[in-house]
Scaffold this active site. Sequence first.
Site, PDB file in Angstrom:
ATOM      1  N   LYS A 194       0.808  -1.466   0.067  1.00 30.70           N
ATOM      2  CA  LYS A 194      -0.024  -0.129   0.006  1.00 30.70           C
ATOM      3  C   LYS A 194       0.827   1.148  -0.004  1.00 30.70           C
ATOM      4  CE  LYS A 194      -4.333   0.958  -0.202  1.00 30.70           C
ATOM      5  NZ  LYS A 194      -5.606   0.099  -0.590  1.00 30.70           N
TER       6      LYS A 194
HETATM    7  P1  NAD Z   1     -12.826   7.996  -2.833  1.00 30.19           P
HETATM    8  O1  NAD Z   1     -11.915   8.935  -2.618  1.00 30.19           O
HETATM    9  O2  NAD Z   1     -13.303   7.789  -4.594  1.00 30.19           O
HETATM   10  O3  NAD Z   1     -14.245   7.905  -2.249  1.00 30.19           O
HETATM   11  C1  NAD Z   1     -14.208   8.088  -0.645  1.00 30.19           C
HETATM   12  C2  NAD Z   1     -15.600   8.521   0.002  1.00 30.19           C
HETATM   13  O4  NAD Z   1     -15.592   8.722   1.183  1.00 30.19           O
HETATM   14  C3  NAD Z   1     -15.680  10.076  -0.634  1.00 30.19           C
HETATM   15  O5  NAD Z   1     -17.159  10.249  -1.148  1.00 30.19           O
HETATM   16  C4  NAD Z   1     -15.510  10.786   0.528  1.00 30.19           C
HETATM   17  O6  NAD Z   1     -16.119  12.045   0.620  1.00 30.19           O
HETATM   18  C5  NAD Z   1     -15.958   9.939   1.594  1.00 30.19           C
HETATM   19  N1  NAD Z   1     -15.850  10.170   2.973  1.00 30.19           N
HETATM   20  C6  NAD Z   1     -14.523  10.310   3.604  1.00 30.19           C
HETATM   21  N2  NAD Z   1     -14.537  10.677   4.691  1.00 30.19           N
HETATM   22  C7  NAD Z   1     -16.002  10.482   5.150  1.00 30.19           C
HETATM   23  C8  NAD Z   1     -16.625  10.459   6.400  1.00 30.19           C
HETATM   24  N3  NAD Z   1     -16.206  10.711   7.415  1.00 30.19           N
HETATM   25  N4  NAD Z   1     -18.067  10.153   6.370  1.00 30.19           N
HETATM   26  C9  NAD Z   1     -18.446   9.564   5.260  1.00 30.19           C
HETATM   27  N5  NAD Z   1     -17.664   9.863   4.008  1.00 30.19           N
HETATM   28  C10 NAD Z   1     -16.802  10.086   3.955  1.00 30.19           C
HETATM   29  O7  NAD Z   1     -12.234   6.618  -2.350  1.00 30.19           O
HETATM   30  P2  NAD Z   1     -12.530   5.014  -2.940  1.00 30.19           P
HETATM   31  O8  NAD Z   1     -11.635   4.641  -3.970  1.00 30.19           O
HETATM   32  O9  NAD Z   1     -14.013   4.862  -3.273  1.00 30.19           O
HETATM   33  O10 NAD Z   1     -12.317   4.225  -1.488  1.00 30.19           O
HETATM   34  C11 NAD Z   1     -13.233   4.159  -0.407  1.00 30.19           C
HETATM   35  C12 NAD Z   1     -12.758   3.066   0.327  1.00 30.19           C
HETATM   36  O11 NAD Z   1     -12.691   1.828  -0.308  1.00 30.19           O
HETATM   37  C13 NAD Z   1     -11.455   3.229   1.146  1.00 30.19           C
HETATM   38  O12 NAD Z   1     -11.397   2.585   2.419  1.00 30.19           O
HETATM   39  C14 NAD Z   1     -10.582   2.257   0.107  1.00 30.19           C
HETATM   40  O13 NAD Z   1      -9.387   1.896   0.922  1.00 30.19           O
HETATM   41  C15 NAD Z   1     -11.457   1.252  -0.267  1.00 30.19           C
HETATM   42  N6  NAD Z   1     -11.315   0.524  -1.389  1.00 30.19           N
HETATM   43  C16 NAD Z   1     -10.994   1.108  -2.576  1.00 30.19           C
HETATM   44  C17 NAD Z   1     -10.740   0.419  -3.565  1.00 30.19           C
HETATM   45  C18 NAD Z   1     -10.737   0.924  -5.104  1.00 30.19           C
HETATM   46  O14 NAD Z   1     -10.537   0.212  -5.974  1.00 30.19           O
HETATM   47  N7  NAD Z   1     -10.802   2.293  -5.176  1.00 30.19           N
HETATM   48  C19 NAD Z   1     -10.434  -0.965  -3.419  1.00 30.19           C
HETATM   49  C20 NAD Z   1     -10.784  -1.707  -2.307  1.00 30.19           C
HETATM   50  C21 NAD Z   1     -10.836  -0.863  -1.235  1.00 30.19           C
END
Ligand code: NAD
Length: 455
Positions: free
Chosen positions: A140
């Site tokens: 990561k």
């Molecule tokens: P992103 O940046 O596209 O979206 C994150 C979202 O969470 C945004 O809408 C943000 O405003 C919101 N957010 C942040 N703090 C918040 C809070 N306190 N309350 C409510 N909403 C809040 O990120 P993403 O890629 O969608 O990732 C989201 C999660 O999924 C993370 O934990 C990431 O590690 C996990 N993840 C992502 C992927 C991927 O392919 N992108 C894969 C596996 C896991």
Amino acid sequence: MADEATATRSDDQEQLADRDGEEQEPKPQQEKTPTRAEVSNFEIVTHYFNVAADRLNLRDDVAEVLMSSYREVKVQIPVTLADGKIHCFSGFRVQHNGARGPYKGGVRFHPEVDLDEVRALAALMTWKTAIVEIPYGGAKGGVDCPADELDEDQLQRVARQFMSKTEKVLGPTRDIPAPDVGTNAQVMAWMMDEYGKLHGHTPACVTGKPIALEGSYGREAATGRGLVYAFKEAADQLDIDPSETKFVVQGYGNVGSWAARELADLGGTLIGASDAFGAIRSDKGLDAKALADHVKEGGKLIEFDGDGAEAIDPDDLLEIECDVFIPAALGGMIHASNADSLNAKVVVEGANSPTTPKADDILNDKGVFVIPDVMANAGGVVVSYFEWVQNLQHFRWDEDEVNDRLGKIMRKGYKAVHDRAEKDDVSLRVAAYEVGIERVVEASRTRGYIGEGYA
Ligand code: NAD
């Protein structure tokens, strides 16, 4: 999101303090319920690892090798911002375990990124890639910059510096970054370009790239889509009809909004959503695609003009009565102080480490069925694997092929974990860690990286 200063000492922290037998300085009580637990992502992942390692009778010395990182890199990323000052951000890349293949994992741009969090997320990737049986180790990365507040030029400078300063430990056969919170296909394009300056055009050096730059069809939606594939397996088992599902999404970003669109396509109804700035609900149902378009165009989630949409306190989101709750924001958002108020039958963890150990116990006691992060959100890394395979062959699959293959892998992963959970009479989370750890031990042992492994 509550920051460290405003969060209260939570029961999660007390549970971990009790376990370690250490007194910790109590933090001052505040009026507002914390949105996130103070338990760190690393404590969460370590706790779940320890539970499974104990059950597997893993030798202590082997467990220590498996929980510590292979390599941790920290670099300085100075960027001049609008105030005319140089802001010195820190960039991290942690390679946790590479027994099963090259390291693989996202890069997060967020002010709360620190080494502890990146370590935890890297370890989670090791178990995740093993559970879905794709040939990668876990890694990561992250930069502690406020991606939301940076303009495109500043973001590009952060991305390029991150790549140019870590590239010695990266590459298609060593370690392949991908998007995570605060990063996207555009950021991956800049990183690929930076890597190419030093090594020649190498699309397989990062995944999650734009389609125009050898990205894979279906990658952007893959994590959210994979969540829904996993939910469908559980729905069969729980006798839930996905087309009649009412669901709530916490964090309407990439993962959350794609999960919502996919579940809505099956006939489900989105009745609540949130992002870092607020939350909305509508009992009539929110149009998941229109909401995603609204956010993508830069609109605020709370200003969405949907049918009957009303703004609510983000902390009340968990209380909305629904069939499925999808946490898709940051770690530690379901914790000891709010887990009891969660009003869903099923939790499908899109975010990494959204549920603290104490909250997990509360949800289990309440009979909430939890599909854990380490298997539920593996769709992103699975399609990243497909993108890497396509790049190495300079060949492209169409989206149906990508989605079909993703579905097969998610179903197989779910079945392996579900069967293990039934056999051992444990939760899906414990079973998932057991399956992942066993496969990594086997690969590490076969390579000669560790001794026999089990006590
Ligand atoms: P992103 O940046 O596209 O979206 C994150 C979202 O969470 C945004 O809408 C943000 O405003 C919101 N957010 C942040 N703090 C918040 C809070 N306190 N309350 C409510 N909403 C809040 O990120 P993403 O890629 O969608 O990732 C989201 C999660 O999924 C993370 O934990 C990431 O590690 C996990 N993840 C992502 C992927 C991927 O392919 N992108 C894969 C596996 C896991």
